[in-house]
Design a protein around this motif. Sequence first.
Motif, PDB file in Angstrom:
ATOM      1  N   GLN A  53      39.945  57.136  38.960  1.00  0.00           N
ATOM      2  CA  GLN A  53      40.257  58.167  39.953  1.00  0.00           C
ATOM      3  C   GLN A  53      39.526  57.895  41.268  1.00  0.00           C
ATOM      4  N   ARG A  54      38.258  57.497  41.176  1.00  0.00           N
ATOM      5  CA  ARG A  54      37.473  57.206  42.381  1.00  0.00           C
ATOM      6  C   ARG A  54      38.090  56.048  43.154  1.00  0.00           C
ATOM      7  N   GLU A  55      38.411  54.960  42.447  1.00  0.00           N
ATOM      8  CA  GLU A  55      39.002  53.809  43.128  1.00  0.00           C
ATOM      9  C   GLU A  55      40.331  54.177  43.793  1.00  0.00           C
ATOM     10  N   LEU A  56      41.161  54.939  43.104  1.00  0.00           N
ATOM     11  CA  LEU A  56      42.435  55.370  43.681  1.00  0.00           C
ATOM     12  C   LEU A  56      42.197  56.166  44.959  1.00  0.00           C
ATOM     13  N   TRP A  57      41.256  57.108  44.918  1.00  0.00           N
ATOM     14  CA  TRP A  57      40.976  57.930  46.101  1.00  0.00           C
ATOM     15  C   TRP A  57      40.378  57.091  47.224  1.00  0.00           C
ATOM     16  N   GLU A  58      39.394  56.237  46.898  1.00  0.00           N
ATOM     17  CA  GLU A  58      38.761  55.427  47.944  1.00  0.00           C
ATOM     18  C   GLU A  58      39.759  54.507  48.638  1.00  0.00           C
ATOM     19  N   GLU A  59      40.651  53.910  47.871  1.00  0.00           N
ATOM     20  CA  GLU A  59      41.539  52.902  48.439  1.00  0.00           C
ATOM     21  C   GLU A  59      42.836  53.461  49.012  1.00  0.00           C
ATOM     22  N   THR A  60      43.222  54.683  48.601  1.00  0.00           N
ATOM     23  CA  THR A  60      44.508  55.230  49.061  1.00  0.00           C
ATOM     24  C   THR A  60      44.418  56.643  49.629  1.00  0.00           C
ATOM     25  N   GLY A  61      43.350  57.373  49.318  1.00  0.00           N
ATOM     26  CA  GLY A  61      43.249  58.770  49.724  1.00  0.00           C
ATOM     27  C   GLY A  61      44.023  59.712  48.818  1.00  0.00           C
ATOM     28  N   ILE A  62      44.583  59.201  47.741  1.00  0.00           N
ATOM     29  CA  ILE A  62      45.361  60.017  46.802  1.00  0.00           C
ATOM     30  C   ILE A  62      44.468  60.433  45.648  1.00  0.00           C
ATOM     31  N   GLN A  63      44.514  61.717  45.326  1.00  0.00           N
ATOM     32  CA  GLN A  63      43.773  62.231  44.176  1.00  0.00           C
ATOM     33  C   GLN A  63      44.746  62.444  43.026  1.00  0.00           C
ATOM     34  N   ALA A  64      44.594  61.632  41.989  1.00  0.00           N
ATOM     35  CA  ALA A  64      45.437  61.733  40.798  1.00  0.00           C
ATOM     36  C   ALA A  64      44.657  61.137  39.629  1.00  0.00           C
ATOM     37  N   ALA A  65      44.957  61.622  38.445  1.00  0.00           N
ATOM     38  CA  ALA A  65      44.262  61.157  37.244  1.00  0.00           C
ATOM     39  C   ALA A  65      45.164  60.215  36.448  1.00  0.00           C
ATOM     40  N   PRO A  66      44.551  59.233  35.774  1.00  0.00           N
ATOM     41  CA  PRO A  66      45.348  58.392  34.878  1.00  0.00           C
ATOM     42  C   PRO A  66      46.083  59.248  33.852  1.00  0.00           C
ATOM     43  N   GLN A  67      47.316  58.851  33.539  1.00  0.00           N
ATOM     44  CA  GLN A  67      48.119  59.588  32.571  1.00  0.00           C
ATOM     45  C   GLN A  67      48.234  58.866  31.245  1.00  0.00           C
ATOM     46  N   SER A  68      48.128  57.541  31.281  1.00  0.00           N
ATOM     47  CA  SER A  68      48.150  56.753  30.047  1.00  0.00           C
ATOM     48  C   SER A  68      47.500  55.407  30.314  1.00  0.00           C
ATOM     49  N   LEU A  69      47.132  54.742  29.228  1.00  0.00           N
ATOM     50  CA  LEU A  69      46.584  53.394  29.309  1.00  0.00           C
ATOM     51  C   LEU A  69      47.735  52.417  29.121  1.00  0.00           C
ATOM     52  N   LEU A  70      47.866  51.469  30.039  1.00  0.00           N
ATOM     53  CA  LEU A  70      48.909  50.452  29.916  1.00  0.00           C
ATOM     54  C   LEU A  70      48.426  49.256  29.111  1.00  0.00           C
ATOM     55  N   GLN A  71      47.256  48.746  29.485  1.00  0.00           N
ATOM     56  CA  GLN A  71      46.789  47.506  28.866  1.00  0.00           C
ATOM     57  C   GLN A  71      45.319  47.299  29.198  1.00  0.00           C
ATOM     58  N   ILE A  72      44.636  46.568  28.343  1.00  0.00           N
ATOM     59  CA  ILE A  72      43.292  46.078  28.621  1.00  0.00           C
ATOM     60  C   ILE A  72      43.409  44.561  28.659  1.00  0.00           C
ATOM     61  N   TYR A  73      43.028  43.975  29.786  1.00  0.00           N
ATOM     62  CA  TYR A  73      43.126  42.533  29.959  1.00  0.00           C
ATOM     63  C   TYR A  73      41.737  41.897  29.921  1.00  0.00           C
ATOM     64  N   GLN A  74      41.620  40.792  29.221  1.00  0.00           N
ATOM     65  CA  GLN A  74      40.438  39.949  29.272  1.00  0.00           C
ATOM     66  C   GLN A  74      40.881  38.707  30.024  1.00  0.00           C
ATOM     67  N   TRP A  75      40.218  38.425  31.143  1.00  0.00           N
ATOM     68  CA  TRP A  75      40.698  37.387  32.054  1.00  0.00           C
ATOM     69  C   TRP A  75      39.521  36.654  32.676  1.00  0.00           C
ATOM     70  N   ILE A  76      39.693  35.365  32.899  1.00  0.00           N
ATOM     71  CA  ILE A  76      38.701  34.575  33.618  1.00  0.00           C
ATOM     72  C   ILE A  76      39.356  34.062  34.891  1.00  0.00           C
ATOM     73  N   ALA A  77      38.778  34.415  36.036  1.00  0.00           N
ATOM     74  CA  ALA A  77      39.308  34.011  37.339  1.00  0.00           C
ATOM     75  C   ALA A  77      39.097  32.515  37.544  1.00  0.00           C
ATOM     76  N   ARG A  78      39.778  31.982  38.543  1.00  0.00           N
ATOM     77  CA  ARG A  78      39.674  30.548  38.846  1.00  0.00           C
ATOM     78  C   ARG A  78      38.238  30.084  39.060  1.00  0.00           C
ATOM     79  N   ASP A  79      37.423  30.972  39.635  1.00  0.00           N
ATOM     80  CA  ASP A  79      36.027  30.595  39.901  1.00  0.00           C
ATOM     81  C   ASP A  79      35.133  30.741  38.673  1.00  0.00           C
ATOM     82  N   GLY A  80      35.721  31.104  37.525  1.00  0.00           N
ATOM     83  CA  GLY A  80      34.962  31.233  36.283  1.00  0.00           C
ATOM     84  C   GLY A  80      34.418  32.618  36.005  1.00  0.00           C
ATOM     85  N   THR A  81      34.664  33.574  36.914  1.00  0.00           N
ATOM     86  CA  THR A  81      34.173  34.938  36.717  1.00  0.00           C
ATOM     87  C   THR A  81      34.998  35.634  35.642  1.00  0.00           C
ATOM     88  N   PRO A  82      34.334  36.160  34.603  1.00  0.00           N
ATOM     89  CA  PRO A  82      35.071  36.860  33.547  1.00  0.00           C
ATOM     90  C   PRO A  82      35.265  38.341  33.894  1.00  0.00           C
TER      91      PRO A  82
END
Length: 156
Positions: A53-82
């Motif tokens: 909710q905080r990230e949504l508000w900070e980046e868009t100014g919209i106040q809304a709550a998550p309604q469902s979970l879509l997915q949890i991703y485990q990912w390693i970026a090109r620079d090796g950051t997990p």
Amino acid sequence: MSDSQFKPHVTLACVVQAENKFLMVEELINGSPTLNQPAGHLEADETLFEGAQRELWEETGIQAAPQSLLQIYQWIARDGTPFIRFTFAIDLPEMLATHPHDSDIECCHWLSAEEILNAANLRSPLVRESLLRYQQPERYPLSIIESYNWTKKRLS
């Protein structure tokens, strides 16, 4: 066994849909416009839902709550950051005006799925993957995530 602990970055993202358009944020990465879902890092004193909710508000100014979970991703970026990315769905009845509060966000866009899927300037492959996952019918209830004994007092 290694002596170093594995410490992935925990991030939260919201796939926000209204009127068959998806809310995207534009930021400059190395001087180039880049598209992402409203997303960011989990902070120490918040639950996953509060962080989304905080990230949504900070980046868009919209106040809304998550309604469902879509997915949890485990990912390693090109620079090796997990990363561990919790991706939530939010369906709004109509497209709302945006007012980013985060100085890293240049502007917000309501785009079609096709525009996003064909964009060459996505922040990571998880942006495309999250949209494709949104287009599938499965949703996970938020009750699958429990913030057990997670209070601000605990951290002080």
